[in-house]
Scaffold this motif. Sequence first.
Motif, mmCIF file in Angstrom:
data_model
loop_
_atom_site.group_PDB
_atom_site.id
_atom_site.type_symbol
_atom_site.label_atom_id
_atom_site.label_comp_id
_atom_site.label_asym_id
_atom_site.label_seq_id
_atom_site.Cartn_x
_atom_site.Cartn_y
_atom_site.Cartn_z
ATOM 1 N N THR A 238 0.823 -1.206 0.000
ATOM 2 C CA THR A 238 0.000 0.000 0.000
ATOM 3 C C THR A 238 0.860 1.262 0.000
ATOM 4 O O THR A 238 0.595 2.206 -0.754
ATOM 5 C CB THR A 238 -0.946 0.006 1.215
ATOM 6 O OG1 THR A 238 -1.749 -1.180 1.190
ATOM 7 C CG2 THR A 238 -1.846 1.228 1.207
ATOM 8 N N VAL A 239 1.877 1.288 0.835
ATOM 9 C CA VAL A 239 2.765 2.452 0.886
ATOM 10 C C VAL A 239 3.443 2.656 -0.469
ATOM 11 O O VAL A 239 3.515 3.778 -0.987
ATOM 12 C CB VAL A 239 3.810 2.287 2.000
ATOM 13 C CG1 VAL A 239 4.892 3.365 1.896
ATOM 14 C CG2 VAL A 239 3.142 2.349 3.372
ATOM 15 N N ALA A 240 3.924 1.563 -1.060
ATOM 16 C CA ALA A 240 4.575 1.670 -2.370
ATOM 17 C C ALA A 240 3.610 2.191 -3.427
ATOM 18 O O ALA A 240 3.977 3.021 -4.268
ATOM 19 C CB ALA A 240 5.130 0.302 -2.784
ATOM 20 N N ALA A 241 2.367 1.728 -3.391
ATOM 21 C CA ALA A 241 1.370 2.159 -4.366
ATOM 22 C C ALA A 241 1.070 3.645 -4.223
ATOM 23 O O ALA A 241 1.011 4.383 -5.224
ATOM 24 C CB ALA A 241 0.096 1.343 -4.201
ATOM 25 N N VAL A 242 0.864 4.116 -3.004
ATOM 26 C CA VAL A 242 0.536 5.529 -2.801
ATOM 27 C C VAL A 242 1.699 6.418 -3.220
ATOM 28 O O VAL A 242 1.515 7.443 -3.893
ATOM 29 C CB VAL A 242 0.149 5.795 -1.333
ATOM 30 C CG1 VAL A 242 -0.019 7.296 -1.090
ATOM 31 C CG2 VAL A 242 -1.147 5.062 -0.979
ATOM 32 N N LYS A 243 2.902 6.030 -2.853
ATOM 33 C CA LYS A 243 4.066 6.837 -3.247
ATOM 34 C C LYS A 243 4.200 6.897 -4.764
ATOM 35 O O LYS A 243 4.545 7.941 -5.329
ATOM 36 C CB LYS A 243 5.339 6.261 -2.620
ATOM 37 C CG LYS A 243 5.459 6.520 -1.125
ATOM 38 C CD LYS A 243 6.801 6.022 -0.596
ATOM 39 C CE LYS A 243 6.983 6.355 0.872
ATOM 40 N NZ LYS A 243 8.302 5.890 1.388
ATOM 41 N N ARG A 244 3.908 5.787 -5.446
ATOM 42 C CA ARG A 244 3.998 5.795 -6.894
ATOM 43 C C ARG A 244 2.902 6.672 -7.510
ATOM 44 O O ARG A 244 3.147 7.382 -8.489
ATOM 45 C CB ARG A 244 3.899 4.374 -7.445
ATOM 46 C CG ARG A 244 4.024 4.285 -8.964
ATOM 47 C CD ARG A 244 5.369 4.775 -9.498
ATOM 48 N NE ARG A 244 6.458 3.920 -9.079
ATOM 49 C CZ ARG A 244 6.831 2.794 -9.696
ATOM 50 N NH1 ARG A 244 6.166 2.397 -10.788
ATOM 51 N NH2 ARG A 244 7.831 2.093 -9.257
ATOM 52 N N ILE A 245 1.705 6.628 -6.948
ATOM 53 C CA ILE A 245 0.629 7.504 -7.427
ATOM 54 C C ILE A 245 1.060 8.963 -7.339
ATOM 55 O O ILE A 245 0.904 9.740 -8.290
ATOM 56 C CB ILE A 245 -0.659 7.272 -6.615
ATOM 57 C CG1 ILE A 245 -1.283 5.914 -6.965
ATOM 58 C CG2 ILE A 245 -1.676 8.396 -6.860
ATOM 59 C CD1 ILE A 245 -2.389 5.480 -6.020
ATOM 60 N N LEU A 246 1.642 9.355 -6.215
ATOM 61 C CA LEU A 246 2.064 10.735 -6.029
ATOM 62 C C LEU A 246 3.173 11.114 -7.007
ATOM 63 O O LEU A 246 3.152 12.206 -7.598
ATOM 64 C CB LEU A 246 2.525 10.949 -4.587
ATOM 65 C CG LEU A 246 1.460 10.758 -3.498
ATOM 66 C CD1 LEU A 246 2.075 10.894 -2.115
ATOM 67 C CD2 LEU A 246 0.314 11.742 -3.668
ATOM 68 N N ALA A 247 4.134 10.217 -7.185
ATOM 69 C CA ALA A 247 5.250 10.498 -8.094
ATOM 70 C C ALA A 247 4.764 10.631 -9.540
ATOM 71 O O ALA A 247 5.166 11.550 -10.263
ATOM 72 C CB ALA A 247 6.303 9.405 -7.975
ATOM 73 N N GLU A 248 3.895 9.725 -9.960
ATOM 74 C CA GLU A 248 3.403 9.751 -11.340
ATOM 75 C C GLU A 248 2.509 10.967 -11.585
ATOM 76 O O GLU A 248 2.568 11.575 -12.659
ATOM 77 C CB GLU A 248 2.627 8.462 -11.637
ATOM 78 C CG GLU A 248 3.471 7.199 -11.624
ATOM 79 C CD GLU A 248 4.380 7.088 -12.838
ATOM 80 O OE1 GLU A 248 4.030 7.645 -13.899
ATOM 81 O OE2 GLU A 248 5.440 6.442 -12.723
ATOM 82 N N TYR A 249 1.708 11.314 -10.596
ATOM 83 C CA TYR A 249 0.820 12.465 -10.765
ATOM 84 C C TYR A 249 1.625 13.751 -10.921
ATOM 85 O O TYR A 249 1.311 14.606 -11.747
ATOM 86 C CB TYR A 249 -0.131 12.562 -9.582
ATOM 87 C CG TYR A 249 -1.230 13.589 -9.732
ATOM 88 C CD1 TYR A 249 -1.943 13.706 -10.914
ATOM 89 C CD2 TYR A 249 -1.564 14.439 -8.679
ATOM 90 C CE1 TYR A 249 -2.967 14.641 -11.055
ATOM 91 C CE2 TYR A 249 -2.578 15.371 -8.807
ATOM 92 C CZ TYR A 249 -3.270 15.469 -9.997
ATOM 93 O OH TYR A 249 -4.276 16.389 -10.140
#
Length: 259
Positions: A238-249
């Motif tokens: 979950t942490v990895a997914a949220v961080k990736r969402i923020l980076a990609e956005y």
Amino acid sequence: MTLPSHLPFTGRHAFQRGTIPLPSSRLMTEIHPSEQQGIFIPKIVSKPLKPGYGIKIGIFAGIHGDEEAGTLATQELIRWAAEKPEELHDYELHFFPICNPSGRNLGTRHSHSGLDLNREFWFGSTEPEVVYLESELRREKYDGIVSLHSDDTSDGCYGFVSGDLLSEHLLEPALQAASEFLPRNEVPIIDGFLASCGIIKEGYLGILSAPPEQRPRALEIVFETPALAPMPQQVKATVAAVKRILAEYRELQAYAANL
């Protein structure tokens, strides 16, 4: 839930209304109890390094009281925001780690009233948790909403997308990042909905989401882990997914600005 040492607070034990400044000038905790019901929902805000600038994202967990992975992952994200603010750049993150405190205390999906709160939004619900969260969603007008869940019928991670067209383009890399810790659910039907590579474009009515009238629409992502997987792996995924969402956005926003 134990927050970082400089955030000595949980929703269950909060005892006054208002905003509590924290040692870090970028972090504050807001406490909003329902005095009639004794419901306390914590909100932790991480401000961007540059005041006045910021993409505002709401991260919501624990709307189902028995889904602990999202709450624990939010704790890790709060710690990350406190300890490494430079990695957040221009994000203003609003964390809601325990959206259903009575259900969490009872260890149940539903709240103390016996209702699934994630089917009550934008239908005139009088449930105190929903009334408060709806007021926050309207007041803050989030650019993005990320809801964290776990599913005991799934063998892998998946997610729902709606709102902004960018949502689907952010969920795919998020699932890729999560796959370092847990597999992706690749089956064509998930939770009764058609799915493609773990991405669902439909969804339930009444879920926690941006106000129907909000324009432009917020990007909205629901990220799900397999609830029967080991808890540490669910949290890491979950942490990895949220961080990736923020980076990609952030990358997509930068690209759009240069068009």
